[in-house]
Design a protein around this motif. Sequence first.
Motif: not given
Length: 723
Positions: A492-501
Motif C-alpha cells: 500500500e505504501t509503494y502504491f501511494r508513492a507510485r501515485l505521487a510520482l
Amino acid sequence: MKMSDEDLELDIDVGLDEDDDDDLELESDLDSDSSPKRSGILQSTSKRVRMIFSVMASPNRIDILRILNSKGPLTYSELKSLAGFKSKKESGKFAYHLRKLLRQSLVALNKSERRYTITNLGKLVLSLARQIEERSIIESGKMYVRTSHQSIEEFNSHKIIQSLVREGSLPLELAQKITEEVENRIYKYQTTYLTGSLIREMVNSVLLEHGHEEYRNKLARLGLPVYDVQEMISNLDNVDNGAEGLLFNTGQKVFAEHLLTNILPKDVADSHLSGDLHITNPGIWSMIPDTIFVNVKELIEDGINLGGKYLDVSRIPASKQLDEITSSLSIVIALLSKEASQEVVIDGLVQLFTKHSKSLPELEQKLTDAFATASTTAKYNKTSTKVSIRLQLGTDTKIINSIINAYKNYTKITPIPKIGLIIDAEKGKITDVSESIAEIISIGGHVMFAKGQTSSSGVTNGSTKITAPLSINLESVSINLPRLAFESNKDETYFRARLALLMKPALASMALRKKEISDLTRRGLNPILAKNTQYMQRSSVSLVVNLVGLKESVFNILGFQDNKEGRDILHKVIETAVDVGAKKGKELGDTVAICMTETEASIRFATLDGEKYGKNSALNSMEGDSYSQGIVINASEIANLTNKSEPIAEANKLSKILSGGLLVTLQIDSDAKVADIKKALEKTSSLTTSFKPVRKIAICGECGFKDEPFEDKCPKCKSPYVV
C-alpha cells in the motif's frame, strides 16, 4: 478618346455578333490554313479546333478560365481585377482576351445578372491545358516535385536545407550533410515523380540512421494513412453531422498526434498511450478548456464584441428588453459551448430577468424558445458540450419558478436535452421546487443538486476567486489506480508513492496546457473568453485530476477488506493525492484539485488492464466493463438510509477529503412515479450535499415520443427504433 470599363464591356457584347477577321489578323500565324481543300464540315471542324488551340496559346486566357472555374460567376470588374489587369492601360488587352474566350464559347455571359461564367467546353479546355503542362514537365527529363500546396515544381535541394534549418532547427552544416545524402538517394531510386511527403520520409529515414531522433520528431508529417482515410469514408455509420463531422474527426486525429508527439513531455505521452493515465479529447486538449463557470448577466447587459472571429455573428449588442435578452442568451449559450469541451455552467440568469417579473408567462415562453434555439451545442466528443443553468434557491422565487417551468417545457419538446439545471439549495429549500424537478426528471431532463459552484459531473469550481466573472477548470486527466495497484506488489505504501510520482509530471503537463490555451485564447481562438471576460486578467484557472478505480485498487487488488480498516486505506490514498496536488500547485502557482467523477477513461482503463493482466484480475468487483467512478445510491433504498448508513457516510466522508468534488449518482428506477421521485429527491438532499438523479427513459427515434414508459415499440407511431 479613352474608354471606360463599362464601355469596353459593352463593346465586347456588341462585338460578339461581328466577324472575327480583326482578331484573326492578330494571330494569323495560328489561324493560317495551308492544307488542301476538304469538305465543308471537316474544314469547319478543323478551323474550330485551331481557334480553340489559339485561345490556349495565351497564358492570360488560361488564367481567366482558371479564375472562373474556381471562383464561379463574376462581374466584368471582378474578373478583370482577379486576372491581374488592374491599370487602365491594360483594360483594352483584358477586353481582347475576354472577347476571344466568349467567341469560342469557353466563357458565357449571363446578361440579366451581368456575370461571366466558364462553360463545360471551357472546363474541358482547362483540363486539357493542365494535362499538357504536367506532361511537358515530366517529359523534360528534369526532376519535379508534387508539393503539398497542390503545385508541381522543379526539384531543388536547397529547399530541403531550408526546411531542415527552419522546421527542425538543424545546424547548417548538418542540414547540408543530410540533404546531400537524401539527394543521392533520390537520383539513385529514379522515381517517376517525387512528392513532398516522399522527400520528407527520406529525410526522416536518414536522420534516424544518423541517430537524430529528436530532429526527426520535429520534421515528422502529421496525418492519416491512406487505409485509415478510406476506412473513415467507408464506415459513415460512426460519423455524425455529415461531411462536417467527417472533417472534424480527421482534424481531431491530426491534432491528437501533434499533442502526443510534439507538445506533451515524452513520459506523459507514454503514460497515456500505455494506460497509466488518460487524456480526454487529445485533439483539442491544448486549444480549449474543459469546464467554464460564467456569469452571463454581465456579458448580455454589456454586449459582446466578437472581433470578427465568428462569421455568422459579428457582435451581440447590449440587451435590455426581454426580447433582446432571450435572443442574446441563446446566441451566447451556443457560442460559449464552442469554447469548452465538456460543460458551460451559467450563473446570473435569475438576476438577469429580475426586472421582468411582471410578465412571467411571456418570460417562460421566450425562455423555452431560447433554450430550444441554443440546443445546437458544439460536439467535441461522443457527447455534445453540456450547458447547465445554475439556480440558487432562496433568491427570487418567481423568476426561479419561471425558469424551471420554461426548462420543463423545453424538455417536453426536446427528445434529448442538451441543456440542464443545477439546483443550489445552500440558501433555500428543495421542497419548494422538488415536485417540478421530479416531473422534469420523469421526462428525461438533466438536473444536478449541489451546494456552491459545481458542474453537472460533480466537479467543483476550485477557484479562490468565486466572485470572478469567469472561472475555468482544466480537467481531462484521469489516473488509472488499478494499474498502479497491480504494479505495487500489494504494498500500500509503494502504491501511494507510485501515485505521487505519476501525478507530478501529469500536473506539469497540465500547467503547460494552461499556457498553450492562454496563448491561443489571447490570439483569438476563443473569442468570448478573450474579448469579453479578459481571460488572462480577470479569470481564474484550476487544474483538476480525476481518480479512477479507487475501490478496485484497495479492496480487490491490494487485498484489503471493505471494512473500517480498508476504508481508512482508501481515504489515505485520496489524502496522498490531495497533498501532492497542493504542493505541486504551490510550485506551479496554480490551484490543483482532486476529484472522482465519471469519465470515458473508466472503460479504456478496464479494457487495457484486462488485456494486460487478465479479465478476472479486477473485473469481478466491477459493474459491467468499467472501473468505479464516484458513489452510486439506489433511490429505492433511500427511504431506509440515514446519515450514518454506509453509502451516505462514505459519500460525505469522500466529499470532504476530495478537493475537487465527488459525483454521487442517485439511480432512479425507470418505472418510478413522479411522487416517488419527489420523495427520493427530498430525502437524498437531507443526507448529502451533492447528488445527480439519473433515470433511464425510452425515446422514440422516429417521433421523439417519451411521455410514458415503453420497451419494444413506440405507442404513438409504432416505430421499433427506440433510443
